[in-house]
Design an enzyme around this catalytic site. Structure first.
Site, short mmCIF file in Angstrom:
data_model
loop_
_atom_site.label_atom_id
_atom_site.label_comp_id
_atom_site.label_asym_id
_atom_site.label_seq_id
_atom_site.Cartn_x
_atom_site.Cartn_y
_atom_site.Cartn_z
CG MET A 31 -1.83 -1.31 1.06
SD MET A 31 -3.61 -0.97 1.97
CE MET A 31 -2.77 -0.66 3.93
CG LEU A 34 7.22 1.46 -0.90
CD1 LEU A 34 7.82 0.79 -2.14
CD2 LEU A 34 6.20 0.12 -0.60
N GLY A 37 10.99 -2.67 5.48
CA GLY A 37 10.50 -3.98 5.47
C GLY A 37 9.96 -4.39 4.17
CG HIS A 38 7.05 -2.18 2.17
ND1 HIS A 38 7.05 -1.04 2.82
CD2 HIS A 38 5.83 -2.73 2.27
CE1 HIS A 38 5.74 -0.64 3.49
NE2 HIS A 38 4.89 -1.73 3.02
CB SER A 189 4.12 -0.39 11.01
OG SER A 189 2.94 -0.24 10.61
P1 AMP Z 1 1.51 -3.04 3.50
O1 AMP Z 1 2.12 -2.05 2.72
O2 AMP Z 1 1.62 -2.55 5.00
O3 AMP Z 1 0.08 -3.61 2.85
O4 AMP Z 1 2.58 -3.98 3.37
C1 AMP Z 1 3.01 -4.45 2.29
C2 AMP Z 1 3.59 -5.91 2.46
O5 AMP Z 1 4.79 -5.70 3.42
C3 AMP Z 1 3.06 -7.01 3.33
O6 AMP Z 1 2.98 -8.27 2.77
C4 AMP Z 1 3.43 -6.77 4.49
O7 AMP Z 1 3.27 -7.82 5.48
C5 AMP Z 1 4.88 -6.42 4.45
N1 AMP Z 1 5.56 -5.96 5.73
C6 AMP Z 1 5.15 -4.65 5.88
N2 AMP Z 1 5.97 -4.34 7.12
C7 AMP Z 1 6.82 -5.30 7.35
C8 AMP Z 1 7.94 -5.44 8.01
N3 AMP Z 1 8.48 -4.93 8.94
N4 AMP Z 1 8.78 -6.66 7.64
C9 AMP Z 1 8.33 -7.44 6.64
N5 AMP Z 1 7.48 -7.11 5.97
C10 AMP Z 1 6.68 -6.00 6.18
#
Ligand code: AMP
Length: 303
Positions: A31, A34, A37-38, A189
């Protein structure tokens, strides 16, 4: 060079140019906003496939009416720079909700069973996983990746997506990548930026509670209620953290347990103010032995 496309037509054209026989495509749905983690998902994809396609779409259907859809951070230019730097080939970043939800849209992917959707985050965010599974199914259909990469941080989400791919015969290998953390243990996050300085300073309490849960299990405690009580005691030391759930469940089925047996997931969710944080850890009964979940698609068993 990163190519950004915003429409389904342009996505299909670009994918046509990328698709060579024997070349695999990895998908990293996000989403946006970035962070590192991403980036680990992008790196895992680049290491395992020839082309990585990232998507950025703040998916309205996975937000509840009182959740933070409008406030969700949107940082497209910085995201494009990170993607470029990570060597991503193609970004699909639709501009309008109607680019993906056509007028009259009315078909959903539902994971409706007591063992998976109505528990943990599903119990507190009605309709959330319906939105997640539907958008991911659409992205799988549009991009037809060989592999797709999701973060362990959203463990229930990754688990449900892996099962969806298996249940609906989607030929995608769903990989789950370990959580990336700040030095103080806080899981990265996009929502951490909304924490006040005081709440940010207290946020390591989630990973500290997970560590206590792990220590109890590794010390031989097998009663789930005892492990959960130990974790809750840590979380209760921070009154500003409003706990939603703190649970230990079977990692392969997400079933509730009385006694710990096999690999378990320790999962926590709650609020600092309006900001909802989640975190989890996977623990096997043999200290140091690798998780069976953070592997390829075969390890999801949903009964
Ligand atoms: P989001 O943009 O929050 O929807 O996350 C996109 C992807 O990144 C999802 O698969 C999340 O689980 C992953 N993600 C988010 N935060 C982390 C993190 N700290 N470590 C690893 N993957 C993450």
């Amino acid at each position: 060079m990163l190519r950004t496309v915003t429409t389904i037509d342009d996505l299909r054209t670009s994918l046509g140019l990328l698709r060579f026989p024997d070349h695999t495509i990895g998908l990293v749905p996000t989403m946006g906003a970035l962070h590192a983690g991403h980036r680990t998902l992008l790196e895992a994809s680049s290491a395992a496939t020839e082309f990585t396609v990232a998507t950025i779409f703040v998916n309205p259907t996975q937000f509840g009416p009182h959740e933070d859809y409008d406030a969700y951070p949107r940082t497209l230019e910085a995201d494009q720079a990170l993607l470029e730097d990570a060597g991503v080939s193609l970004l699909f970043a639709p501009k309008a909700i109607t680019d993906l939800y056509h007028p009259g849209f009315g078909t959903w992917v539902l994971a409706k069973d007591a063992e998976s959707d109505d528990i943990l985050c599903g119990a507190h965010r009605p309709g959330h996983f319906r939105g997640v599974l539907t958008i991911v199914a659409k992205l799988f259909n549009l991009i037809q990746p060989d592999m797709a990469f999701f973060g362990q941080k959203d463990f229930q989400q990754a688990w449900l997506i892996r099962r969806m791919a298996r249940d609906l015969d989607m030929p995608v290998d769903v990989r789950i990548v370990p959580t990336v953390r700040e030095d103080d243990g806080v899981a990265l996050s996009s929502r951490n930026r909304f924490l006040s300085p005081t709440d940010r300073a207290a946020a390591p309490v989630l990973s500290e509670a997970l560590a206590v849960g792990r220590t109890l299990i590794e010390a031989g405690v097998r009663q789930v209620s005892q492990v959960e009580a130990g974790m809750v005691a840590v979380l209760n030391t921070v009154p500003a953290f409003k706990l939603q759930y703190c649970e230990v469940r079977a990692a392969d089925t997400l079933e509730a347990l009385d006694r710990i047996d096999g690999e378990v997931v320790l999962a926590i969710a709650g609020f600092f103010g309006k900001t909802r944080l989640i975190d989890n850890d996977l623990v096997t009964l043999t200290p140091g032995s690798p998780s069976s979940i953070l592997q390829g698609a075969s390890s999801c068993s949903a009964n």
